[in-house]
Scaffold this motif. Sequence first.
Motif, mmCIF file in Angstrom:
data_model
loop_
_atom_site.group_PDB
_atom_site.id
_atom_site.type_symbol
_atom_site.label_atom_id
_atom_site.label_comp_id
_atom_site.label_asym_id
_atom_site.label_seq_id
_atom_site.Cartn_x
_atom_site.Cartn_y
_atom_site.Cartn_z
ATOM 1 N N ARG A 54 0.848 -1.192 0.000
ATOM 2 C CA ARG A 54 0.000 0.000 0.000
ATOM 3 C C ARG A 54 0.881 1.237 0.000
ATOM 4 O O ARG A 54 1.924 1.252 0.632
ATOM 5 C CB ARG A 54 -0.895 0.032 1.243
ATOM 6 N N ARG A 55 0.462 2.276 -0.659
ATOM 7 C CA ARG A 55 1.236 3.509 -0.678
ATOM 8 C C ARG A 55 1.144 4.163 0.690
ATOM 9 O O ARG A 55 0.079 4.396 1.231
ATOM 10 C CB ARG A 55 0.681 4.452 -1.744
ATOM 11 N N ARG A 56 2.320 4.426 1.268
ATOM 12 C CA ARG A 56 2.373 5.052 2.589
ATOM 13 C C ARG A 56 3.407 6.155 2.552
ATOM 14 O O ARG A 56 4.493 5.983 2.024
ATOM 15 C CB ARG A 56 2.753 4.043 3.670
ATOM 16 N N ARG A 57 3.124 7.281 3.131
ATOM 17 C CA ARG A 57 4.077 8.370 3.199
ATOM 18 C C ARG A 57 4.242 8.778 4.650
ATOM 19 O O ARG A 57 3.300 8.781 5.428
ATOM 20 C CB ARG A 57 3.589 9.588 2.398
ATOM 21 N N THR A 58 5.459 9.126 5.005
ATOM 22 C CA THR A 58 5.725 9.593 6.348
ATOM 23 C C THR A 58 5.498 11.096 6.394
ATOM 24 O O THR A 58 6.216 11.865 5.745
ATOM 25 C CB THR A 58 7.177 9.281 6.753
ATOM 26 N N GLU A 59 4.489 11.544 7.095
ATOM 27 C CA GLU A 59 4.237 12.970 7.222
ATOM 28 C C GLU A 59 5.174 13.553 8.268
ATOM 29 O O GLU A 59 5.400 12.980 9.316
ATOM 30 C CB GLU A 59 2.770 13.210 7.630
ATOM 31 N N ALA A 60 5.754 14.701 7.966
ATOM 32 C CA ALA A 60 6.712 15.315 8.873
ATOM 33 C C ALA A 60 6.581 16.818 8.781
ATOM 34 O O ALA A 60 6.164 17.364 7.755
ATOM 35 C CB ALA A 60 8.132 14.895 8.509
ATOM 36 N N PRO A 61 6.921 17.539 9.837
ATOM 37 C CA PRO A 61 6.915 18.978 9.776
ATOM 38 C C PRO A 61 7.924 19.489 8.764
ATOM 39 O O PRO A 61 8.824 18.770 8.342
ATOM 40 C CB PRO A 61 7.312 19.405 11.201
ATOM 41 N N VAL A 65 6.272 5.226 -6.104
ATOM 42 C CA VAL A 65 6.567 5.017 -4.686
ATOM 43 C C VAL A 65 5.322 4.425 -4.031
ATOM 44 O O VAL A 65 4.242 5.007 -4.076
ATOM 45 C CB VAL A 65 6.942 6.348 -3.999
ATOM 46 N N VAL A 66 5.490 3.257 -3.420
ATOM 47 C CA VAL A 66 4.359 2.591 -2.788
ATOM 48 C C VAL A 66 4.516 2.495 -1.276
ATOM 49 O O VAL A 66 3.579 2.138 -0.570
ATOM 50 C CB VAL A 66 4.138 1.177 -3.380
ATOM 51 N N ALA A 67 5.700 2.782 -0.766
ATOM 52 C CA ALA A 67 5.911 2.817 0.686
ATOM 53 C C ALA A 67 7.093 3.735 0.958
ATOM 54 O O ALA A 67 8.091 3.715 0.242
ATOM 55 C CB ALA A 67 6.188 1.422 1.252
ATOM 56 N N ASP A 68 6.956 4.559 1.998
ATOM 57 C CA ASP A 68 8.019 5.494 2.359
ATOM 58 C C ASP A 68 7.892 5.748 3.854
ATOM 59 O O ASP A 68 6.922 6.357 4.304
ATOM 60 C CB ASP A 68 7.875 6.798 1.569
ATOM 61 N N GLY A 69 8.853 5.261 4.623
ATOM 62 C CA GLY A 69 8.756 5.453 6.061
ATOM 63 C C GLY A 69 9.986 4.944 6.781
ATOM 64 O O GLY A 69 10.960 4.510 6.155
ATOM 65 N N PRO A 70 9.963 4.991 8.120
ATOM 66 C CA PRO A 70 11.094 4.489 8.908
ATOM 67 C C PRO A 70 11.413 3.036 8.561
ATOM 68 O O PRO A 70 10.506 2.240 8.277
ATOM 69 C CB PRO A 70 10.599 4.622 10.354
ATOM 70 N N THR A 71 12.683 2.692 8.593
ATOM 71 C CA THR A 71 13.124 1.366 8.167
ATOM 72 C C THR A 71 12.392 0.247 8.897
ATOM 73 O O THR A 71 11.879 -0.688 8.273
ATOM 74 C CB THR A 71 14.634 1.227 8.396
ATOM 75 N N ALA A 72 12.322 0.339 10.228
ATOM 76 C CA ALA A 72 11.696 -0.738 10.995
ATOM 77 C C ALA A 72 10.244 -0.918 10.596
ATOM 78 O O ALA A 72 9.747 -2.048 10.493
ATOM 79 C CB ALA A 72 11.807 -0.446 12.490
ATOM 80 N N GLU A 73 9.556 0.190 10.350
ATOM 81 C CA GLU A 73 8.133 0.112 10.012
ATOM 82 C C GLU A 73 7.916 -0.517 8.639
ATOM 83 O O GLU A 73 7.036 -1.363 8.463
ATOM 84 C CB GLU A 73 7.534 1.522 10.037
ATOM 85 N N HIS A 108 17.950 5.003 7.546
ATOM 86 C CA HIS A 108 16.956 5.620 8.406
ATOM 87 C C HIS A 108 15.556 5.455 7.829
ATOM 88 O O HIS A 108 14.592 5.282 8.564
ATOM 89 C CB HIS A 108 17.243 7.123 8.569
ATOM 90 N N ARG A 109 15.463 5.557 6.498
ATOM 91 C CA ARG A 109 14.190 5.409 5.801
ATOM 92 C C ARG A 109 14.333 4.373 4.705
ATOM 93 O O ARG A 109 15.404 4.198 4.141
ATOM 94 C CB ARG A 109 13.754 6.727 5.145
ATOM 95 N N VAL A 110 13.232 3.726 4.392
ATOM 96 C CA VAL A 110 13.158 2.837 3.238
ATOM 97 C C VAL A 110 12.040 3.334 2.330
ATOM 98 O O VAL A 110 10.929 3.608 2.790
ATOM 99 C CB VAL A 110 12.898 1.375 3.660
ATOM 100 N N VAL A 111 12.354 3.465 1.055
ATOM 101 C CA VAL A 111 11.378 3.842 0.039
ATOM 102 C C VAL A 111 11.262 2.666 -0.929
ATOM 103 O O VAL A 111 12.253 2.266 -1.543
ATOM 104 C CB VAL A 111 11.805 5.108 -0.725
ATOM 105 N N ILE A 112 10.069 2.099 -1.029
ATOM 106 C CA ILE A 112 9.849 0.968 -1.927
ATOM 107 C C ILE A 112 9.180 1.480 -3.194
ATOM 108 O O ILE A 112 8.181 2.198 -3.145
ATOM 109 C CB ILE A 112 8.991 -0.120 -1.264
ATOM 110 N N ILE A 113 9.777 1.115 -4.336
ATOM 111 C CA ILE A 113 9.264 1.521 -5.635
ATOM 112 C C ILE A 113 8.773 0.278 -6.364
ATOM 113 O O ILE A 113 9.436 -0.764 -6.363
ATOM 114 C CB ILE A 113 10.364 2.219 -6.471
ATOM 115 N N ALA A 114 7.589 0.375 -6.962
ATOM 116 C CA ALA A 114 7.025 -0.720 -7.745
ATOM 117 C C ALA A 114 6.405 -0.141 -9.002
ATOM 118 O O ALA A 114 5.640 0.824 -8.938
ATOM 119 C CB ALA A 114 5.979 -1.492 -6.943
ATOM 120 N N ASP A 115 6.753 -0.694 -10.154
ATOM 121 C CA ASP A 115 6.239 -0.231 -11.444
ATOM 122 C C ASP A 115 6.403 1.275 -11.615
ATOM 123 O O ASP A 115 5.531 1.952 -12.145
ATOM 124 C CB ASP A 115 4.755 -0.600 -11.581
ATOM 125 N N GLY A 116 7.528 1.813 -11.131
ATOM 126 C CA GLY A 116 7.825 3.219 -11.341
ATOM 127 C C GLY A 116 7.168 4.168 -10.373
ATOM 128 O O GLY A 116 7.288 5.381 -10.528
#
Length: 582
Positions: free
Chosen positions: A322-329, A543-551, A533-541
Amino acid sequence: MIRFENVSVTYEGADEQHQPTLREVDLTVPEGELVLLVGPSGVGKSTLLGAVSGLVPHFTGGTLTGRVTVDGRDTRTHPPRELADLVGTVGQDPSAHFVTDTVEDELAYGMESLGLAPGVMRRRVEETLDLLGLAELRDRPIATLSGGQRQRVAIGSVLTPHPKVLVLDEPTSALDPSAAEDVLAVLQRLVHDLGTTVLLAEHRLERVVQYADQVLLLPDGVMGSPAEIMTVSAVHPPVVALGRLAGWDPLPLSVRDARRRAGGLKARLEGRVPAGPDLSARPASGKQDPGPGPGHGKGLDGGDRVGRSDGTGRSGGFNPFRRRRTEAPAPAAAPLALVDALGVRRGRVEALRRIDLTVTPGETIALMGRNGAGKSTLLSTLVGMIAPTSGTVRVAGRTPHTTTPRELIRQVGLVPQEPRDLLYADTVAAECAAADADAGAEPGTCRALVSELLPGVADGIHPRDLSEGQRLALALAVVLTGRPPLLLLDEPTRGLDYAAKARLVAHLRVLAADGHAIVLATHDVELAAELAHRVVIIADGEVVADGPTAEVVVSSPAFSPQVAKILAPQPWLTVEQVEEAL
């Protein structure tokens, strides 16, 4: 099937003492077994494999003493062309393997050379396309494939002639975890069902050690069962390291074995929390805490030249994320790189679409995803080698593809998938001297980095004569010498053993602590767990996940490290974290 009789191989100029790369190897490999070669980078694994195929010494040069026979044929009197029907070989560089222009033609070429009937050829090509997940790429030009896709095509091209012996050098190094599992499953079927003999050299032991019938440990030349060799080998996967830490006997070789014994260890860790990364040295960015990660080590730092990178295409199939983004200030420090709604089209292939990414000082980001997902293409746009089709890319306030290379390399450095793209001098010493001059660094800076990352590389050796891991260490040192604010690494651990990878991780941690941003495209889930610190997963061009590595990695079966799988649902990622907690 394969017999080594007191075999030594010496290359002229390999080191100042002209020591043999292989020394007095004496062993027998039975028919129908999968033998895994284990040892540090540069210890002679590729040389031993080359001796089986006849490439050593017929094409590589050097002096071979002793005798190597394959199914009764002496490799000294039978050059590689006279072993082609018997031995199939895939080297560390798949690009050097190709003869034709398209995937389907490459799969058929070896059979055409052996004069197989057209009907047999057609059937085997279709079987191999399905076995390796290449059906959607059958008509694609090889030049448009990603590094991992090329690796699968190279493996497929030696499978179609059905050789009795397969010799594979780092066959999964450029593959994503799922593709690597598919390739290893194919190899198992060949061994178990057809009696094919497989010799395989691989540094990512976490992927392959549980499938091996025997393990050959170099430079000792000792061969035994995986369990026996792993008890004495300095090179071992995280599951073995965890077993040694926990005192398990016998040592586990797979995640499943370890999970069965992990009850007591999980009880000891209950209620404890993994140590988070030391962010005190990072510039204040205002970003959300990037989550658990290891502390900083000691090392050197830097970066300089821009190299070429293979373009990637698009891979199809179901997207499990699922596409996830880490919201940050809003960050307090200015981002080093800003990517907004980026789209890249390469011919008929939409390699990237609607990519958003912010990279801040001191941050380490791992780009992960299937082969051909677009990771290398994204790195290439950040370094100005590819112009966006849509959207914008800004690096240090500049538009990369319109900025002169001389100006851009002071802001961003790229180590591409093929390290030879950065290397043009005749010796390691000359390469390092040029890197120092280009970066305006003190003489000896680059050479010191090479020695730190991979000790024992001689000054006078030609870069082309280095192993893949040694060449990568040299290219890394060349780029690190200039200390660019933004460092881009494309598969930076390909060909590196665990010790060399640990040294690289230590250097990169220091760079991040000094405020450098690091973006690495990798299929090495263990590297991401240790460093990012972060992992960004790309699928078919996309971004489908972007967040802290452990998460991100713990929630993904494909990209979860071994320790996370063993100790789930507890939040541990690395053996280092567990050791600190205990």
